[in-house]
Structures are given as C-alpha cells and as structure tokens.
Design a protein around this motif. Structure first.
Motif, short mmCIF file in Angstrom:
data_model
loop_
_atom_site.label_atom_id
_atom_site.label_comp_id
_atom_site.label_asym_id
_atom_site.label_seq_id
_atom_site.Cartn_x
_atom_site.Cartn_y
_atom_site.Cartn_z
N TYR A 142 0.78 -1.07 -0.04
CA TYR A 142 0.00 0.03 0.00
C TYR A 142 0.84 1.09 0.09
O TYR A 142 0.69 2.26 -0.76
CB TYR A 142 -0.83 -0.11 1.30
CG TYR A 142 -2.01 1.12 1.24
CD1 TYR A 142 -2.79 1.43 0.12
CD2 TYR A 142 -2.11 1.79 2.32
CE1 TYR A 142 -3.66 2.35 0.14
CE2 TYR A 142 -2.95 3.01 2.09
CZ TYR A 142 -3.96 3.08 1.13
OH TYR A 142 -4.80 4.29 0.97
N HIS A 143 1.89 1.35 0.84
CA HIS A 143 2.74 2.52 0.77
C HIS A 143 3.32 2.71 -0.39
O HIS A 143 3.51 3.86 -0.98
CB HIS A 143 3.65 2.24 1.84
CG HIS A 143 4.77 3.21 2.13
ND1 HIS A 143 4.43 4.50 2.52
CD2 HIS A 143 6.07 3.38 1.77
CE1 HIS A 143 5.71 5.24 2.57
NE2 HIS A 143 6.41 4.58 1.96
N LEU A 144 4.04 1.49 -0.93
CA LEU A 144 4.70 1.73 -2.43
C LEU A 144 3.94 2.21 -3.49
O LEU A 144 4.29 2.94 -4.19
CB LEU A 144 5.42 0.52 -2.87
CG LEU A 144 6.57 0.26 -1.82
CD1 LEU A 144 6.97 -1.29 -2.37
CD2 LEU A 144 7.79 0.93 -2.20
N LEU A 145 2.58 1.78 -3.39
CA LEU A 145 1.68 2.21 -4.48
C LEU A 145 1.30 3.73 -4.22
O LEU A 145 0.88 4.64 -4.99
CB LEU A 145 0.35 1.31 -4.40
CG LEU A 145 0.64 0.07 -5.00
CD1 LEU A 145 -0.61 -1.05 -4.87
CD2 LEU A 145 1.07 0.19 -6.66
N ALA A 146 1.01 4.18 -2.90
CA ALA A 146 0.81 5.50 -2.75
C ALA A 146 1.97 6.65 -3.14
O ALA A 146 1.70 7.47 -3.46
CB ALA A 146 0.49 5.65 -1.31
N VAL A 147 3.31 5.96 -2.78
CA VAL A 147 4.41 6.77 -3.37
C VAL A 147 4.55 6.78 -4.81
O VAL A 147 4.59 7.64 -5.27
CB VAL A 147 5.73 6.21 -2.68
CG1 VAL A 147 6.99 6.77 -3.03
CG2 VAL A 147 5.84 6.25 -1.31
N LYS A 148 4.12 5.93 -5.43
CA LYS A 148 4.24 5.71 -6.82
C LYS A 148 3.27 6.59 -7.49
O LYS A 148 3.40 7.06 -8.75
CB LYS A 148 4.01 4.12 -7.40
CG LYS A 148 4.39 3.92 -8.78
CD LYS A 148 4.70 2.46 -9.22
CE LYS A 148 5.61 2.04 -8.44
NZ LYS A 148 7.02 2.52 -8.87
#
Length: 312
Positions: free
Chosen positions: A287-293
């Motif tokens: 979830y965090h990586l997708l938000a950053v992306k």
C-alpha cells in the motif's frame, strides 16, 4: 504529512451539503498543486486548464477512496490509509463542486456554462453523495462493514462516471489545433497510470482479504498488465499506437524512478494473485509503495503537461 502539496484537513469536518450550497472557506488549501499547473498554452482558456486537471483528479480519486477504505477496514497501514482517505474525500468534494460552480481560488473561473457538462457533474454529485457519507462512516468506525461494502460497490461505476466526465470536459475545452495527438496520448496514458496504482491497491486488498473472486483476480492481472504496458510504452515508445519514447531527459528520469521499486511491488502482487498468504508487513509495504508511486506519477504528469506547451 501533506497530500498533493497541500495540508490535510479532516474530511469529517467537510460537509458535502455545505460545499454544494456555499463552497468551502478552506478551498484554497486543496488542489493547489494541481491548479497551479500551467496548461494555458494547450487549452482554449485559462479556467479550462484547471477544469481538465480537476476532472482527471476525480478519476484517480474514484479508486483511491475504495483502496483506502479497504486497508483501513482491515487494519493495515492504518495511519496512512486514514490520512489518504480523509484527504481523498475532501479532494473529491472540492473538485466536483468547483467544476460545477467555479472557484477563483483554484483558478476555475465561473460556473460551468455548458449544459451537457453541467448534467454530467450533477449526475456524478448525486451518485457521490452516499459514497461520501459511507467513506466518512468508515473514517469514524473502520469496522462499519455496510459502509465499506457500499464504497467497494462504487469502484467500477465511479471509475466509469468520472472517466465519462473527463472525456466530456476534454472534448469541450481542449484545443486540438494547439495540442499534437502524440502529446494528448502521453497525457492520457500518464493520467491512467495514476489511476491504475490505486486500482491495483484496491483489487489486491480485496483479494488478500479473501473478499474477491476469480473475476477480481483476473481484473487484478489485467490492471497490472495495463500499468506495465503503459510504463513500457511511455519509456520506449509504441509506434503502432503513436506513442513516442520519453521526449526529454527529465521525463526519462521520472519514468526510471517510477520503475525502480516496481519489482518489489510485483513480487507481492504475484503472491496475492496466486492466493498465497501475505504478511502484514508485505500488505503494508504494498500500500505504501503504491501511494508513493501515485505521487511520482503525478509529478510525471506535470512534466508531460509542461512538455506539451512547447511552441511548435
């Protein structure tokens, strides 16, 4: 934490009915990052640029809200999910009202004057109101299953509705004489990539939570494929569709940055789609990586918008 370059205010403090009647006094604190994008050289009037940007934002938010609801409801990355859900609700409220009534603080000058677009906006507001209330309910009580299910049910119809509104606004306001077809394609593909990150977040959450079915798993595979094809096309070009390779070093560097942690995301997604048990750590990381992306892709969109304004 800030969101899109603006402070996050509690969504629960923002009443949609009040916004619809009077506008929100704190409006200038939202969407500043988007509204300041200088698109006036490719759109027929100043306010039109900001209308297109706000409409494109609604498409991404239509998927970001169900994704945040899912992660918050399942007690994964709670702080980030709560923060993103609160911000997303407030952004949707503000953008849709500004598109209809105008908001000079956001650079959307005057109320919408085109009857067909007004009808589209009012229809979307009507559909959004119960979703808004359900999302607020999840913010206040993450275990409110009925509210969460209502939001989940909105993911597909809201994606369709926001995309249809975006098409209407682009058709009415964009100036094709000043915008090359290849530039429009770059803008469209990068905009869809932003939405895909949140669609992936939503579909993967429902899947690892055991709430999906074979159709949702198939959709997750398709969304991943669409994202990867979009990233490959923007990076290396796709001549048969008129998509050119990254046209500037800055855009190439931005695409490279977006691609850097995709292997970590893909590893978790492969496990989710295969039905494997995933750890809380992996779910949180996903979830965090997708938000950053998502944030990085929004920066990429700005670069494409700037590039499209060059003098031919």
């Amino acid at each position: 934490m800030s969101y899109f370059g603006a402070p996050i205010l509690p969504a629960a403090s923002v009443s949609l009915s009040v916004l619809l009647q009077t506008g929100d006094a704190t409006a200038d604190q939202f969407l500043d990052h988007f509204i300041q994008i200088e698109q006036t050289a490719i759109i027929s009037d100043y306010g039109a640029a900001n209308r297109v940007v706000a409409a494109d934002l609604l498409r991404t938010l239509s998927q970001e809200i169900p994704a945040a609801v899912c992660y918050l409801s399942h007690d994964v990355d709670v702080e980030e999910a709560r923060e993103l859900l609160s911000a997303s609700i407030a952004h949707f409220d503000l953008a849709i009202v500004a598109l209809r009534d105008g908001n000079e603080n956001l650079g959307i000058i005057g109320a919408e004057r085109l009857p067909q677009v007004v009808r589209e906006i009012n229809e979307l507001i009507h559909v959004w109101e119960p979703i808004h209330d359900a999302a607020i309910s999840v913010l206040n009580e993450p275990r409110d299953l009925d509210a969460a299910m209502l939001v989940y049910a909105s993911a597909d119809p809201m994606l369709d509705a926001t995309y249809h509104l975006l098409v209407e606004i682009e058709a009415e306001y964009s100036n094709p004489v000043e915008l090359l077809q290849s530039d429009m394609l770059n803008l469209e593909v990068s905009g869809r990539m932003a939405m895909f990150t949140q669609r992936i977040a939503y579909e993967s959450c429902r899947t690892w939570a055991g709430e999906g079915n074979e159709e949702m798993v198939a959709d997750l595979h398709k969304t991943i494929g669409h994202f990867e094809a979009s990233m490959e096309g923007l990076t290396n070009g796709l001549p048969e569709l008129g998509l050119r390779p990254a046209p500037t070093p800055e855009i190439a560097a931005s695409l490279d940055e977006i691609a850097q942690d995709w292997s970590d995301i893909r590893r978790i997604l492969d496990a989710v789609s295969a039905g494997e048990t995933t750890s809380i750590e992996d779910r949180t990381a996903l979830y965090h990586l997708l938000a950053v992306k998502l944030h990085k892709i929004e920066e990429l969109e700005e670069l494409y918008q700037d590039y499209s304004k060059r003098v031919y």
